[in-house]
Design a protein around this motif. Structure first.
Motif, PDB file in Angstrom:
ATOM      1  N   GLU A  45      -0.412  -2.854  -1.333  1.00 14.18           N
ATOM      2  CA  GLU A  45      -0.721  -2.511  -2.731  1.00 14.18           C
ATOM      3  C   GLU A  45      -2.100  -3.037  -3.132  1.00 14.18           C
ATOM      4  OE1 GLU A  45       2.353  -3.999  -5.194  1.00 14.18           O
ATOM      5  OE2 GLU A  45       3.820  -2.451  -4.635  1.00 14.18           O
ATOM      6  N   GLU A  46      -2.406  -4.245  -2.706  1.00 12.90           N
ATOM      7  CA  GLU A  46      -3.708  -4.832  -3.032  1.00 12.90           C
ATOM      8  C   GLU A  46      -4.838  -4.029  -2.395  1.00 12.90           C
ATOM      9  OE1 GLU A  46      -3.311  -8.831  -1.705  1.00 12.90           O
ATOM     10  OE2 GLU A  46      -2.234  -9.512  -3.514  1.00 12.90           O
ATOM     11  N   TRP A  47      -4.643  -3.601  -1.159  1.00 10.69           N
ATOM     12  CA  TRP A  47      -5.664  -2.801  -0.490  1.00 10.69           C
ATOM     13  C   TRP A  47      -5.786  -1.415  -1.138  1.00 10.69           C
ATOM     14  CZ3 TRP A  47      -9.653  -3.609   2.516  1.00 10.69           C
ATOM     15  CH2 TRP A  47      -9.734  -4.802   3.232  1.00 10.69           C
ATOM     16  N   GLU A  48      -4.654  -0.848  -1.532  1.00 11.94           N
ATOM     17  CA  GLU A  48      -4.695   0.447  -2.218  1.00 11.94           C
ATOM     18  C   GLU A  48      -5.514   0.345  -3.502  1.00 11.94           C
ATOM     19  OE1 GLU A  48      -1.418   3.729  -3.664  1.00 11.94           O
ATOM     20  OE2 GLU A  48      -1.213   1.660  -4.387  1.00 11.94           O
ATOM     21  N   ASN A  49      -5.262  -0.690  -4.287  1.00 10.62           N
ATOM     22  CA  ASN A  49      -5.997  -0.888  -5.541  1.00 10.62           C
ATOM     23  C   ASN A  49      -7.493  -1.112  -5.282  1.00 10.62           C
ATOM     24  OD1 ASN A  49      -3.663  -0.651  -7.093  1.00 10.62           O
ATOM     25  ND2 ASN A  49      -3.225  -2.853  -7.013  1.00 10.62           N
ATOM     26  N   LEU A  50      -7.794  -1.889  -4.247  1.00 13.91           N
ATOM     27  CA  LEU A  50      -9.192  -2.165  -3.927  1.00 13.91           C
ATOM     28  C   LEU A  50      -9.934  -0.899  -3.510  1.00 13.91           C
ATOM     29  CD1 LEU A  50     -11.588  -4.047  -3.345  1.00 13.91           C
ATOM     30  CD2 LEU A  50     -10.611  -4.449  -1.070  1.00 13.91           C
ATOM     31  N   LEU A  51      -9.337  -0.117  -2.598  1.00 13.56           N
ATOM     32  CA  LEU A  51      -9.995   1.096  -2.109  1.00 13.56           C
ATOM     33  C   LEU A  51     -10.066   2.171  -3.190  1.00 13.56           C
ATOM     34  CD1 LEU A  51      -8.454   1.219   1.487  1.00 13.56           C
ATOM     35  CD2 LEU A  51     -10.813   0.654   0.868  1.00 13.56           C
TER      36      LEU A  51
END
Length: 284
Positions: free
Chosen positions: A166-172
């Motif tokens: 989820e954190e990577w999804e938000n970042l990208l």
């Protein structure tokens, strides 16, 4: 002697004519014709997947598009665009006569964490007696998040399954959005466009209008507008991009602007350093 010379000239002329015809039909235009209610797509889909890593610093993306109509058609065409963090990564366009199936498959080498998006326009042209021509069209899309970080193992997902993803999804998502908003703002400024007068839709998000009408339009009207939109995008954006070497290809996701008064639409984009504005007046 004159007789043989005549035949040689005739053969040369026919050879050049055939060569010219083949060359100029290598990428036929996508042309919108009235919708054919008797025909449909039984399959229209795009897919992105992660292939085996090619080393410590790179990996491969598998990019496919498949479509099938319910019958053989005079002309079938598919055009597919792949974006990497909002930047155009590749374009594939395929056409075939007298068929109902088209398959596109590519593998692209990439590196670093990325948000990949693909959108494909599937098109079919049907010829009836008395020069009656109709068409069908449909869009498909897919996306893939790839995590390629020195501190973690290579990972890919479409829907996050834990907090880490989820954190990577938000970042990208945030990184891609910021880059695109900056790019689109430059286009709005360059062409003196008042964004408040339009409904702004990224090209990669058009797929929702397969089954959802544009504001103040019926689904039938929306289908016509979208079909004509892709006719212009194919001629003015896709073909030039196809004819550009991947190493020199520079573009971001085009932004489509639907006039809130339902008079016209605009497509703003930059391709290889040149800014463009397409305009399409509605005839619904």
């Amino acid at each position: 002697m004159n007789k043989w010379l005549f035949f040689l000239c005739l053969i040369l002329f026919l050879s050049l004519s055939i060569s010219y015809i083949l060359e100029n039909n290598a990428t036929p235009a996508i042309t919108y014709f009235p919708d054919d209610e008797k025909s449909t797509f039984t399959k229209a889909e795009s897919n992105l997947g992660l292939f085996l890593p090619k080393g410590n610093d790179s990996y491969e993306i598998v990019w496919t598009s498949d479509s099938e109509s319910d019958k053989e058609m005079y002309l079938r065409q598919d055009a597919s665009l792949l974006f990497d963090n909002g930047r155009l990564r590749g374009v594939r366009s395929t056409w075939t006569q007298d068929t109902k199936q088209i398959h596109i498959e590519e593998k692209l080498l990439s590196e670093d964490s990325s948000f990949f998006q693909v959108i494909t326009f599937h098109h079919g042209e049907i010829h009836y007696p008395e020069d009656q021509i109709k068409s069908i069209h449909q869009m498909s899309s897919d996306h893939l998040y790839v995590i390629d970080s020195p501190s973690t193992s290579l990972d890919a997902f479409k829907t996050p399954e834990d907090k880490f993803e989820e954190e990577w999804e938000n970042l990208l998502d945030r990184t891609t959005k910021q880059q695109l908003l900056y790019h689109w703002d430059q286009l709005f400024t360059h062409f003196s466009i008042d964004s408040e007068s339009y409904l702004s839709v990224p090209l990669t998000s058009l797929v929702k209008y397969n089954s959802s009408p544009l504001p103040s339009m019926s689904q039938e009207q929306t289908d016509k507008v979208i079909g004509q939109l892709w006719e212009g995008v194919y001629k003015n954006y896709i073909i030039p991009a196809v004819n550009t070497e991947n190493s020199q290809l520079q573009s971001y996701v085009p932004i489509v602007l639907f006039d809130k008064d339902n008079n016209h639409l605009l497509v703003l984009y930059e391709l290889n350093g040149k800014k463009h504005k397409l305009i399409q007046h509605y005839s619904i």
